[in-house]
Structure formats: C-alpha cells, structure tokens
Design an enzyme around this catalytic site. Structure first.
Site, PDB file in Angstrom:
ATOM      1  CG  ASP A   1      -3.468   5.825   1.923  1.00  0.00           C
ATOM      2  OD1 ASP A   1      -2.996   5.774   0.772  1.00  0.00           O
ATOM      3  OD2 ASP A   1      -3.078   6.637   2.781  1.00  0.00           O
TER       4      ASP A   1
ATOM      5  CG  ASN B   1      -3.717   0.530  -3.574  1.00  0.00           C
ATOM      6  OD1 ASN B   1      -3.986  -0.167  -2.608  1.00  0.00           O
ATOM      7  ND2 ASN B   1      -4.622   0.990  -4.416  1.00  0.00           N
ATOM      8  N   GLY B   2       0.471   2.115  -3.194  1.00  0.00           N
ATOM      9  CA  GLY B   2       1.794   2.485  -3.705  1.00  0.00           C
ATOM     10  C   GLY B   2       2.904   1.891  -2.847  1.00  0.00           C
TER      11      GLY B   2
ATOM     12  CD1 TRP C   1       0.664  -4.879  -0.183  1.00  0.00           C
ATOM     13  CD2 TRP C   1       0.947  -4.837  -2.409  1.00  0.00           C
ATOM     14  NE1 TRP C   1       0.496  -6.163  -0.649  1.00  0.00           N
ATOM     15  CE2 TRP C   1       0.660  -6.162  -2.012  1.00  0.00           C
ATOM     16  CE3 TRP C   1       1.156  -4.574  -3.764  1.00  0.00           C
ATOM     17  CZ2 TRP C   1       0.585  -7.221  -2.926  1.00  0.00           C
ATOM     18  CZ3 TRP C   1       1.090  -5.622  -4.675  1.00  0.00           C
ATOM     19  CH2 TRP C   1       0.805  -6.928  -4.246  1.00  0.00           C
TER      20      TRP C   1
ATOM     21  CG  HIS D   1      -3.058   1.906  -8.099  1.00  0.00           C
ATOM     22  ND1 HIS D   1      -3.329   2.362  -6.829  1.00  0.00           N
ATOM     23  CD2 HIS D   1      -2.272   2.855  -8.670  1.00  0.00           C
ATOM     24  CE1 HIS D   1      -2.734   3.537  -6.649  1.00  0.00           C
ATOM     25  NE2 HIS D   1      -2.077   3.848  -7.738  1.00  0.00           N
TER      26      HIS D   1
ATOM     27  CG  LEU E   1     -23.027  -4.699  -0.244  1.00  0.00           C
ATOM     28  CD1 LEU E   1     -22.875  -4.349   1.227  1.00  0.00           C
ATOM     29  CD2 LEU E   1     -21.747  -5.363  -0.709  1.00  0.00           C
TER      30      LEU E   1
ATOM     31  NE  ARG F   1      -3.558  12.711   5.075  1.00  0.00           N
ATOM     32  CZ  ARG F   1      -2.251  12.522   5.260  1.00  0.00           C
ATOM     33  NH1 ARG F   1      -1.677  12.929   6.387  1.00  0.00           N
ATOM     34  NH2 ARG F   1      -1.520  11.929   4.344  1.00  0.00           N
TER      35      ARG F   1
HETATM   36  C1  FPP Z   1      -4.447   4.484  -2.420  1.00  0.00           C
HETATM   37  O1  FPP Z   1      -3.155   4.051  -2.531  1.00  0.00           O
HETATM   38  C2  FPP Z   1      -5.379   4.154  -3.512  1.00  0.00           C
HETATM   39  C3  FPP Z   1      -5.875   5.022  -4.475  1.00  0.00           C
HETATM   40  C4  FPP Z   1      -5.483   6.393  -4.622  1.00  0.00           C
HETATM   41  C5  FPP Z   1      -6.895   4.731  -5.473  1.00  0.00           C
HETATM   42  C6  FPP Z   1      -7.024   3.438  -6.132  1.00  0.00           C
HETATM   43  C7  FPP Z   1      -7.754   2.408  -5.400  1.00  0.00           C
HETATM   44  C8  FPP Z   1      -7.872   1.179  -5.886  1.00  0.00           C
HETATM   45  C9  FPP Z   1      -7.268   0.826  -7.196  1.00  0.00           C
HETATM   46  C10 FPP Z   1      -8.568   0.149  -5.089  1.00  0.00           C
HETATM   47  C11 FPP Z   1      -9.903  -0.355  -5.514  1.00  0.00           C
HETATM   48  C12 FPP Z   1     -10.687   0.265  -6.553  1.00  0.00           C
HETATM   49  C13 FPP Z   1     -12.003   0.059  -6.858  1.00  0.00           C
HETATM   50  C14 FPP Z   1     -12.393  -0.060  -8.281  1.00  0.00           C
HETATM   51  C15 FPP Z   1     -13.092  -0.042  -5.904  1.00  0.00           C
HETATM   52  P1  FPP Z   1      -1.960   5.095  -2.691  1.00  0.00           P
HETATM   53  O2  FPP Z   1      -1.597   5.122  -4.130  1.00  0.00           O
HETATM   54  O3  FPP Z   1      -2.341   6.409  -2.114  1.00  0.00           O
HETATM   55  O4  FPP Z   1      -0.859   4.407  -1.840  1.00  0.00           O
HETATM   56  P2  FPP Z   1       0.389   5.072  -1.100  1.00  0.00           P
HETATM   57  O5  FPP Z   1      -0.168   6.009  -0.048  1.00  0.00           O
HETATM   58  O6  FPP Z   1       1.086   3.906  -0.486  1.00  0.00           O
HETATM   59  O7  FPP Z   1       1.201   5.768  -2.146  1.00  0.00           O
END
Ligand code: FPP
Length: 248
Positions: free
Chosen positions: A15, A17-18, A20, A32, A126, A189
C-alpha cells in the site's frame, strides 16, 4: 518448539503507491510503476533470504471500484510486467501462481497468466503468488461452493468437513499458510486479504510507502518475526524444551 526463524511464507499488502507519487507531484500511475519495481526487488531479496513462498496483494476485489482510468492503467501495467519479467523469474527458479477471480480479468491477461504458470510450474526456489482480483471473502465463498457441490454429489460427507478440508479448497491450497503478513502504507487492517489463511500469521505494519519498501525494511520485519514466540494457542511453558533437552 518454535518454528524456524525464517518464515516459510511471507504475504504482503503493498500500500502507498498513490501517496508516494503525490509526494513527488507525479501521477498515481507513476507510483504504481515504482510499486512494480519495488515488487521485483523484494522477490529477489526474499529468494536470497531463503523465503520459499511470497504472496503479493496486487489488486483486490474492491479495487474494481477505483476510477476506470486507474483500473485500466493498472491492468496494462500487470500485462507489461508479466511480459517483461517472466523470462528472468523463470531463469531464477521462481514459480508463478495467481489467485483471485480470473474471469473478471481480460482474456489477454488471463492467457498470459496461464502461460506464465505453465512455464514456471516446475521451478522450486521460490513460489511467487500474485493475488489479482482477489478477496478473502470471495475465496471462502468459492471454497464453500466447492464443498457444497461435493456434498451434493455424494463425494463428501458434510460431517467430515474440518479445517483441512476447507483449506484444501482455498486459493492457497497446498502451500503453507503465511507466517508473516507485512502491510506498508501506515494502515492497520487486512482489507479482505487471505482472511482464513492469516489466522496465525505474525502481523507487521509499517508507515513506509510501498515503493520505498526495500531490503532494510524487509530485514526489520524478519528480525521481529525471528524474535517473537509463536504459540499457536499453547502456553509459553509448553513450548520450552524440557530440562536436559538440547535447544539450539
Ligand atoms: C496500493 O497503492 C497498490 C495497489 C492498489 C495495486 C498496485 C500494486 C502494484 C502496482 C505493485 C506491484 C505489482 C505487481 C505486478 C506484483 P495505493 O494506490 O492504494 O496507494 P495509496 O493508498 O497511497 O493511494
């Protein structure tokens, strides 16, 4: 006796990515993409640390509710990542598996997932499980449907259904249950991830955003895991070796 210090199975909710991306004034998609790079690095680190099973929560049943543009971008990213990474994963002895409601995914993505699974099936270093369109409730529901169908067909006695019977129909059937769950991004959670299978997992939550989660962060989680006593419902005294017994 306490289980080995290295978890056999680590599960991760990736969690952040957004956030970041927002911190860098970049679009969410850039977060992402950085998330995929972090996932790639963590697979390598887990393999080096002797972890035999790693499950990554890439897309939940609930993530379909995100804006269409973001869902589309994520699906394209998964397709590209599969195309780009499978050769190297295969060369490094990684077996790929996918769990989730695949029928909701595009035919192209499903075909690529199937081909990656078939190609890497014999690899043993793995097992990398990617949860895509996955939800813990969906998983328990689909297991229940299988059990009901078997009972209706007369091949299963409902009175004989126990934990192992249920676990055998769940998406991770045949793999050890996760020993350690890591969630990045500061939330505490489970978000409908592996609800049955995490019953005894150690939980590690960190504020670190997923694209920043690397070797040092993983090692912190592993060190904590190695230090904790896992009792599985027993008392601490029951787990101590009897006087005179070797403890190494
Ligand atoms: C969470 O960040 C991430 C996701 C919903 C899904 C995407 C995950 C990836 C792209 C990582 C790796 C993927 C693979 C192929 C194994 P968020 O968007 O919920 O972030 P935020 O909570 O900061 O908005």
């Amino acid at each position: 006796m306490n289980p080995p210090a290295t978890p056999a199975h680590v599960a991760i909710i990736m969690d952040g990515n957004g956030r970041w991306a927002r911190q860098r004034m970049m679009p969410r998609q850039a977060g992402h993409r950085a998330g995929v790079r972090a996932a790639r690095a963590i697979v390598e680190t887990c393999a080096r640390r002797g972890i035999r099973h790693l499950t990554l929560f890439a897309f939940s049943s609930e993530n379909w509710r995100r804006p269409q543009g973001e869902v589309g971008a994520l699906m394209r990213l998964f397709l590209e990542a599969l195309e780009r990474e499978v050769d190297e994963l295969h060369a490094n002895g990684v077996q790929l598996r996918f769990i989730g409601e695949r029928r909701e995914l595009s035919a192209e993505l499903q075909a690529r997932m199937r081909s990656a699974e078939e190609r890497t099936r014999a690899n043993e270093r793995l097992v990398l499980v990617i949860a895509l369109a996955y939800g813990g409730r969906w998983d328990i529901g689909q297991a229940a449907r299988q059990l009901a169908a078997e009972a209706a067909a007369g091949t299963l006695d409902p009175a004989a259904i126990d934990d192992a019977t249920v676990a055998g129909r769940l998406a991770l059937a045949g793999l050890p249950e996760p020993d350690l769950l890591i969630r990045t991004g500061g939330e505490h959670r489970l978000s409908n991830f592996l609800l049955w299978q995490l019953a005894y997992a150690e939980l590690w939550f960190t504020d670190c955003l997923w694209p920043d989660f690397g070797e040092a962060e993983l090692d912190r989680a592993l060190a904590r895991y190695a230090a904790v006593e896992r009792r599985f419902g027993q008392t601490s005294e029951q787990l101590q070796p009897a006087a005179g017994e070797e403890s190494c």
